[in-house]
Scaffold this motif. Structure first.
Motif, PDB file in Angstrom:
ATOM      1  N   SER A 145       0.827  -1.139  -0.024  1.00 58.79           N
ATOM      2  CA  SER A 145      -0.056  -0.077   0.207  1.00 58.79           C
ATOM      3  C   SER A 145       0.731   1.080  -0.144  1.00 58.79           C
ATOM      4  CB  SER A 145      -1.021  -0.120   1.326  1.00 58.79           C
ATOM      5  OG  SER A 145      -0.225  -0.220   2.336  1.00 58.79           O
ATOM      6  N   GLU A 146       2.355   1.069  -0.107  1.00 59.73           N
ATOM      7  CA  GLU A 146       3.177   2.155  -0.477  1.00 59.73           C
ATOM      8  C   GLU A 146       3.059   3.113   1.030  1.00 59.73           C
ATOM      9  OE1 GLU A 146       3.124   2.400  -5.154  1.00 59.73           O
ATOM     10  OE2 GLU A 146       2.503   4.128  -4.120  1.00 59.73           O
ATOM     11  N   GLY A 147       3.163   2.420   2.110  1.00 58.42           N
ATOM     12  CA  GLY A 147       3.232   3.476   3.084  1.00 58.42           C
ATOM     13  C   GLY A 147       2.105   3.621   3.870  1.00 58.42           C
ATOM     14  N   ALA A 148       0.847   3.186   3.533  1.00 58.40           N
ATOM     15  CA  ALA A 148      -0.419   3.139   3.893  1.00 58.40           C
ATOM     16  C   ALA A 148      -0.285   2.490   5.173  1.00 58.40           C
ATOM     17  CB  ALA A 148      -1.593   2.778   3.000  1.00 58.40           C
ATOM     18  N   THR A 149       0.430   1.506   5.547  1.00 61.07           N
ATOM     19  CA  THR A 149       0.293   0.745   6.376  1.00 61.07           C
ATOM     20  C   THR A 149       0.978   1.468   7.737  1.00 61.07           C
ATOM     21  OG1 THR A 149       2.364  -0.239   5.969  1.00 61.07           O
ATOM     22  CG2 THR A 149       0.542  -1.366   5.410  1.00 61.07           C
ATOM     23  N   VAL A 150       1.461   2.769   7.508  1.00 63.11           N
ATOM     24  CA  VAL A 150       2.065   3.427   8.682  1.00 63.11           C
ATOM     25  C   VAL A 150       0.783   3.723   9.547  1.00 63.11           C
ATOM     26  CG1 VAL A 150       3.184   5.448   9.545  1.00 63.11           C
ATOM     27  CG2 VAL A 150       3.860   4.295   7.447  1.00 63.11           C
ATOM     28  N   ARG A 151       0.897   3.473  11.117  1.00 65.50           N
ATOM     29  CA  ARG A 151      -0.133   3.815  11.854  1.00 65.50           C
ATOM     30  C   ARG A 151      -0.333   5.214  12.231  1.00 65.50           C
ATOM     31  NH1 ARG A 151       1.938   0.948  17.499  1.00 65.50           N
ATOM     32  NH2 ARG A 151       3.711   2.030  16.794  1.00 65.50           N
ATOM     33  N   GLN A 152      -1.748   5.595  12.054  1.00 64.80           N
ATOM     34  CA  GLN A 152      -2.094   6.853  12.219  1.00 64.80           C
ATOM     35  C   GLN A 152      -1.661   7.683  13.392  1.00 64.80           C
ATOM     36  OE1 GLN A 152      -3.629   8.528   9.893  1.00 64.80           O
ATOM     37  NE2 GLN A 152      -3.592   6.866   8.432  1.00 64.80           N
ATOM     38  N   GLU A 153      -1.581   6.925  14.613  1.00 71.39           N
ATOM     39  CA  GLU A 153      -0.913   7.462  15.731  1.00 71.39           C
ATOM     40  C   GLU A 153       0.439   7.915  15.525  1.00 71.39           C
ATOM     41  OE1 GLU A 153      -2.250   4.531  15.547  1.00 71.39           O
ATOM     42  OE2 GLU A 153      -4.150   4.456  16.649  1.00 71.39           O
ATOM     43  N   ASP A 154       1.404   7.289  14.521  1.00 71.75           N
ATOM     44  CA  ASP A 154       2.393   7.656  14.734  1.00 71.75           C
ATOM     45  C   ASP A 154       2.547   8.995  13.703  1.00 71.75           C
ATOM     46  OD1 ASP A 154       3.658   5.596  15.942  1.00 71.75           O
ATOM     47  OD2 ASP A 154       3.887   4.286  14.134  1.00 71.75           O
ATOM     48  N   LEU A 155       1.843   9.131  12.578  1.00 71.55           N
ATOM     49  CA  LEU A 155       1.830  10.299  11.865  1.00 71.55           C
ATOM     50  C   LEU A 155       1.452  11.583  12.770  1.00 71.55           C
ATOM     51  CD1 LEU A 155       0.024   8.786   8.681  1.00 71.55           C
ATOM     52  CD2 LEU A 155       2.539   9.349   9.005  1.00 71.55           C
ATOM     53  N   LYS A 156       0.904  11.435  13.837  1.00 71.80           N
ATOM     54  CA  LYS A 156       0.494  12.499  14.775  1.00 71.80           C
ATOM     55  C   LYS A 156       1.682  13.087  15.336  1.00 71.80           C
ATOM     56  CE  LYS A 156      -4.396  11.225  14.926  1.00 71.80           C
ATOM     57  NZ  LYS A 156      -5.563  10.635  15.794  1.00 71.80           N
ATOM     58  N   ARG A 157       2.558  12.375  15.602  1.00 66.93           N
ATOM     59  CA  ARG A 157       3.715  12.784  16.577  1.00 66.93           C
ATOM     60  C   ARG A 157       5.010  13.259  15.563  1.00 66.93           C
ATOM     61  NH1 ARG A 157       3.834   7.540  18.282  1.00 66.93           N
ATOM     62  NH2 ARG A 157       2.300   6.949  19.816  1.00 66.93           N
ATOM     63  N   THR A 158       5.383  14.587  15.832  1.00 67.94           N
ATOM     64  CA  THR A 158       6.717  14.908  15.060  1.00 67.94           C
ATOM     65  C   THR A 158       7.755  14.064  15.060  1.00 67.94           C
ATOM     66  OG1 THR A 158       7.037  16.509  16.967  1.00 67.94           O
ATOM     67  CG2 THR A 158       5.612  17.264  15.311  1.00 67.94           C
ATOM     68  N   GLU A 159       7.962  13.319  16.365  1.00 68.86           N
ATOM     69  CA  GLU A 159       9.243  12.627  16.444  1.00 68.86           C
ATOM     70  C   GLU A 159       9.133  11.782  15.278  1.00 68.86           C
ATOM     71  OE1 GLU A 159       6.804  13.096  18.785  1.00 68.86           O
ATOM     72  OE2 GLU A 159       7.842  14.467  20.225  1.00 68.86           O
ATOM     73  N   PHE A 160       8.323  11.218  14.811  1.00 64.92           N
ATOM     74  CA  PHE A 160       8.039   9.963  13.747  1.00 64.92           C
ATOM     75  C   PHE A 160       9.054  10.543  12.508  1.00 64.92           C
ATOM     76  CE2 PHE A 160       6.369   8.013  10.101  1.00 64.92           C
ATOM     77  CZ  PHE A 160       6.652   6.423  10.636  1.00 64.92           C
ATOM     78  N   PHE A 161       8.733  11.822  12.243  1.00 62.99           N
ATOM     79  CA  PHE A 161       9.542  12.230  11.003  1.00 62.99           C
ATOM     80  C   PHE A 161      10.803  12.739  11.146  1.00 62.99           C
ATOM     81  CE2 PHE A 161       4.807  13.050  10.734  1.00 62.99           C
ATOM     82  CZ  PHE A 161       4.713  12.496   9.176  1.00 62.99           C
ATOM     83  N   ARG A 162      11.327  12.424  12.440  1.00 61.16           N
ATOM     84  CA  ARG A 162      12.674  13.047  12.642  1.00 61.16           C
ATOM     85  C   ARG A 162      13.501  11.511  12.943  1.00 61.16           C
ATOM     86  NH1 ARG A 162      11.484  17.378  17.285  1.00 61.16           N
ATOM     87  NH2 ARG A 162      10.398  19.054  15.926  1.00 61.16           N
TER      88      ARG A 162
END
Length: 432
Positions: free
Chosen positions: A393-410
């Protein structure tokens, strides 16, 4: 193929990190100390009885550890205080003479005459005062400690010589006061000239631990003591109050005087915290030890010295030595043995936990293999997608909770993944 490189590289780095951690010396040295059974075993009906027995053992061990720690603290506290013990001090008095008339009998000429220049043949005598603490009967050799010197048991000593002051005007009173830095001695020697019988009066003030006091008869007759330490007198007074039930029923801090204590308190009541101050009023310095000795130079001195036995209060160094030895030796040996046993128990608990997990895993597989395999594959798929953050799913499996945290993108792999993804997008656009 290019799109799989970040995931493959991340998986490789994760594997390398796990391998490095397993080889870390600090990790290998880390000891397992958890001795508690896992909750799954505690809640399992099959092991309920055994788990309860083990839990009771742990509770008993905690109570025993607490008791041993408390006793060790009590022993350390006792070592800092004086442990009174009664010992017997034996004092010896003896004398020797020189130049006396009976010693010069049979000697003729100048050899028998007194020589004032050299002091030879001048009548003289010397008094020896020695003392030692008697050993405890039937004491083991390893428990014996070096005895205290005689002078350490004397605070103040006066020797009075009853002589004719017309013949011997000086040196008839000898006084010795122990100073803090004075070397300890086993005895004293007094030398004097003379050939007349002399009566000697020896007055000694003892150094006792704890310090002893003479109790005023007004209080001593009530408590039944004549000489005691300050703490001992206070304890005796408190025992009398408890025995006679003189403590106030409402306010336990108040002591109500009976007919015998009323003259002591000078009031009908007294507070418990004021008892030491009241006791101090009835404490006096103890009576000194007085010994009498007669010295007659005109006859041969007795072969054996005169001896007196006196009871003294001293700090029980023998008991302290045994207590210190027990605390130090047992603390080291026990700590080493207990640590080894704790490590073995923790290893057994870890093995038991691992065996229980394997048993649960295999039992679930045996009960329903098809459902187990499907559940297990789904779980592994979710874990893999969460780690790689990519998939069909090209990244769609990333949990929504992780996308809400700025630390996830660092995270370290995000920048590289974005660069590769942008490169793929530009390559696809230029190909079009």
């Amino acid at each position: 193929m290019e799109g799989q490189k970040p995931a493959a590289k991340y998986a490789l780095s994760s594997s390398y990190a796990s391998h490095t951690l397993s080889q870390d010396p600090d990790a290998r040295k880390r000891k397992i100390t958890d001795k508690n059974l896992p909750n799954a075993l505690l809640q399992s009906p099959e092991f309920a009885e055994d788990s309860a027995m083990y839990h009771d053992l742990l509770q008993m061990e905690r109570k025993l550890d607490w008791t041993m720690t408390r006793k060790r603290v009590e022993v350390h506290d006792a070592l800092q205080r004086i442990i009174p013990a009664t010992r017997t001090l034996r004092i010896f008095l003896s004398h020797t003479v020189s130049g006396q008339a009976w010693q010069r009998e049979g000697v003729e000429g100048d050899a028998a005459k007194p020589n004032l220049e050299t002091g030879e043949n001048i009548p003289a005598w010397q008094l020896k005062i020695d003392g030692r603490v008697l050993e405890i009967p039937n004491q083991r050799a390893k428990d014996r400690v070096p005895p205290r010197k005689f002078s350490t048991l004397i605070k103040h000593m006066i020797v009075e010589l009853d002589r004719d002051t017309n013949l011997y005007p000086n040196g008839n009173i000898v006084e010795w006061i122990r100073s803090p830095n004075q070397a300890a001695m086993d005895g004293f020697t007094i030398r004097r000239k003379g050939d007349t019988p002399t009566k000697i009066r020896l007055v000694m003030h003892l150094e006792q631990q704890p310090e002893q006091y003479k109790v005023n008869p007004d209080l001593g007759n009530i408590l039944g003591i004549k000489e005691e330490s300050r703490t001992g007198v206070i304890q005796a007074l408190w025992n009398y109050i408890k025995t006679q039930n003189l403590q106030d029923k409402v306010d336990r801090r108040v002591v109500r005087a009976d007919a015998r204590l009323r003259p002591i308190f000078n009031a009908e009541t007294a507070y418990i915290q004021h008892l030491p101050e009241l006791v101090n009023r009835f404490l006096m310095p103890p009576d000194p030890i007085v010994l009498h000795y007669t010295l007659n130079p005109s006859v041969q001195p007795p072969e054996k010295p005169s001896a007196w036995d006196i009871e003294v209060k001293v700090d029980d160094s023998s008991l302290k030595g045994r207590m210190q030895h027990v605390v130090v030796s047992m603390a080291q040996d026990s700590a080493r043995d207990l640590t080894k046993l704790d490590e073995e128990i923790a290893l057994h608990i870890q093995s038991l936990n691992n065996a229980h997990m394997k048993r649960t895993f295999l039992r679930a597989f045996a009960d329903d293999p098809r459902e187990f395999i499907q559940t297990w594959l789904a779980s592994q798929s979710r874990d893999l997608e969460s780690v790689l953050a990519s998939g069909a799913s090209e990244g769609a499996t990333v949990r929504q909770e992780d996308l809400k945290r700025t630390e996830f993108f660092r995270l370290p792999w995000v920048e590289e993944a974005v660069a590769i993804q942008e490169g793929m997008r530009l390559a696809a656009k230029s190909g079009m």
